[in-house]
Design a protein around this motif. Structure first.
Motif, PDB file in Angstrom:
ATOM      1  N   LEU A   1       0.746  -1.246  -0.062  1.00  0.00           N
ATOM      2  CA  LEU A   1      -0.019  -0.063  -0.066  1.00  0.00           C
ATOM      3  C   LEU A   1       1.038   1.246   0.074  1.00  0.00           C
ATOM      4  CD1 LEU A   1      -2.863  -0.972   2.593  1.00  0.00           C
ATOM      5  CD2 LEU A   1      -2.648  -1.380   0.275  1.00  0.00           C
ATOM      6  N   ILE A   2       0.719   2.144  -1.255  1.00  0.00           N
ATOM      7  CA  ILE A   2       1.330   3.482  -1.174  1.00  0.00           C
ATOM      8  C   ILE A   2       0.335   4.371  -0.695  1.00  0.00           C
ATOM      9  CG2 ILE A   2       2.652   4.977  -2.573  1.00  0.00           C
ATOM     10  CD1 ILE A   2       3.597   2.637  -4.210  1.00  0.00           C
ATOM     11  N   ASP A   3       0.454   4.998   0.194  1.00  0.00           N
ATOM     12  CA  ASP A   3      -0.405   5.969   0.969  1.00  0.00           C
ATOM     13  C   ASP A   3      -0.087   7.388   0.438  1.00  0.00           C
ATOM     14  OD1 ASP A   3      -2.628   7.046   2.334  1.00  0.00           O
ATOM     15  OD2 ASP A   3      -1.259   7.350   4.324  1.00  0.00           O
ATOM     16  N   VAL A   4      -1.260   7.971  -0.125  1.00  0.00           N
ATOM     17  CA  VAL A   4      -0.822   9.090  -0.899  1.00  0.00           C
ATOM     18  C   VAL A   4      -1.938  10.405  -0.224  1.00  0.00           C
ATOM     19  CG1 VAL A   4      -0.009   8.443  -2.950  1.00  0.00           C
ATOM     20  CG2 VAL A   4      -2.256   8.623  -2.858  1.00  0.00           C
ATOM     21  N   LYS A   5      -1.774  11.647  -0.426  1.00  0.00           N
ATOM     22  CA  LYS A   5      -2.895  12.441   0.014  1.00  0.00           C
ATOM     23  C   LYS A   5      -4.223  12.513  -0.953  1.00  0.00           C
ATOM     24  CE  LYS A   5       0.494  15.573   2.525  1.00  0.00           C
ATOM     25  NZ  LYS A   5       0.851  16.812   2.573  1.00  0.00           N
ATOM     26  N   GLN A   6      -3.910  12.169  -2.357  1.00  0.00           N
ATOM     27  CA  GLN A   6      -4.872  12.425  -3.173  1.00  0.00           C
ATOM     28  C   GLN A   6      -5.968  11.551  -3.118  1.00  0.00           C
ATOM     29  OE1 GLN A   6      -7.181  13.639  -5.296  1.00  0.00           O
ATOM     30  NE2 GLN A   6      -5.516  14.555  -6.364  1.00  0.00           N
ATOM     31  N   GLY A   7      -7.159  11.896  -2.770  1.00  0.00           N
ATOM     32  CA  GLY A   7      -8.199  10.684  -2.569  1.00  0.00           C
ATOM     33  C   GLY A   7      -8.669  10.217  -3.996  1.00  0.00           C
ATOM     34  N   TYR A   8      -8.701  11.030  -4.825  1.00  0.00           N
ATOM     35  CA  TYR A   8      -8.845  10.391  -6.220  1.00  0.00           C
ATOM     36  C   TYR A   8      -7.603   9.882  -6.864  1.00  0.00           C
ATOM     37  CZ  TYR A   8     -13.211  13.531  -5.866  1.00  0.00           C
ATOM     38  OH  TYR A   8     -14.284  13.957  -5.483  1.00  0.00           O
ATOM     39  N   ALA A   9      -7.244   8.779  -6.163  1.00  0.00           N
ATOM     40  CA  ALA A   9      -5.925   8.139  -6.618  1.00  0.00           C
ATOM     41  C   ALA A   9      -5.938   7.393  -7.898  1.00  0.00           C
ATOM     42  CB  ALA A   9      -5.387   7.052  -5.837  1.00  0.00           C
ATOM     43  N   LYS A  10      -7.072   6.513  -8.288  1.00  0.00           N
ATOM     44  CA  LYS A  10      -7.172   6.051  -9.611  1.00  0.00           C
ATOM     45  C   LYS A  10      -7.666   7.148 -10.485  1.00  0.00           C
ATOM     46  CE  LYS A  10      -7.020   3.352 -12.957  1.00  0.00           C
ATOM     47  NZ  LYS A  10      -6.586   4.531 -13.636  1.00  0.00           N
TER      48      LYS A  10
END
Length: 254
Positions: free
Chosen positions: A137-146
């Motif tokens: 799992l690569i956690d990012v701030k962006q919720g709209y990741a896909k």
């Protein structure tokens, strides 16, 4: 014959079944069907705001094979269309709704054994399913990741999100950073590169619109070539974010 695509988003052959936004234009639909690709169209989800109300990557996440995690409040017609194709549908815990981050619960970008996502906002059931599969799992701030990620290969992406770009490089994922904008998204200012792309074969990525319409179209095509991928424009004009074109089945010879 057909078989389920085992690695989400990354077919090994010619795609036979995709899920698309129910609003795709006639050129997109004609070109997909001419390639022998069946289409499951989404229906409007009334609790979502208009721009993303039909987006496939908001409604469900393909885990690979016949397994899909799906929002518990999708409409029956769409649910049964997937079930009729033989998919085992796992209901997520939380409903998708129009206020961020309630609309990004299933919006996870998957590359083989890696998932780019905002862990805080990801549905609990989907998160558990990814962990059970030993997905990194690569956690990012962006919720709209896909929405923000065009998957190019098992270890390559294109994005306009600097946070995702940096995290990808830190995790040995090749990444092309492009300018934000230049992609239509209905009444909003602009859409994302992930939302206007999807594989239609093992070596071809389809674009809703013309990749050449983007000011960095040449850089995008060169990046695809670097990973031995081609592009296929599904319609004329500017790129359109209809939500990821999601491949689910491919042709096979037994």
């Amino acid at each position: 014959m057909e078989k389920f695509i085992e690695i989400p988003n990354l077919p090994k052959g010619e795609v036979s079944l995709v899920v698309c936004d129910g609003r795709i234009n006639s050129d997109v639909e004609y070109n997909l069907r001419e390639m022998g690709i069946k289409i499951i169209k989404t229906n409007k989800q009334k609790l979502l705001y208009e721009a993303v109300s039909y987006h496939p990557d908001i409604l469900f996440h393909h885990l690979g094979g016949d397994k899909i995690v799906i929002a518990p409040n999708v409409d029956d017609k769409f649910y049964y269309a997937l079930e009729d194709e033989g998919f085992n549908l796992i209901l997520g815990k939380d409903k998708i709704e129009g206020i961020y981050p309630k609309d990004v619960l299933y919006n996870v970008a998957r590359l083989k054994d890696v998932a780019i996502l905002n862990i805080r906002y990801t549905d609990e059931v989907l998160l558990d399913e990814l962990i059970k599969r030993n997905i990194k799992l690569i956690d990012v701030k962006q919720g709209y990741a896909k929405c923000s990620v065009c998957i190019v290969s098992e270890d390559a992406i294109i994005t306009s999100d600097r946070g995702i770009y940096k995290k990808a490089l830190q995790n040995s994922i090749n990444s092309l950073l492009i300018k934000p904008g230049y992609i239509d998204l209905f009444e909003l200012n602009y859409g994302f590169i992930g939302g206007c792309t999807g594989f239609i074969s093992n070596d071809t990525i389809a674009f809703y619109g013309e990749v050449e319409s983007h000011p960095e179209g040449t850089e995008i095509k060169n990046f695809l070539n670097k990973f031995e991928k081609k592009h296929q424009n599904l319609s004329k004009g500017k790129l359109i974010d209809y939500g990821t074109l999601i491949p689910l089945k491919e042709y096979c010879i037994i």
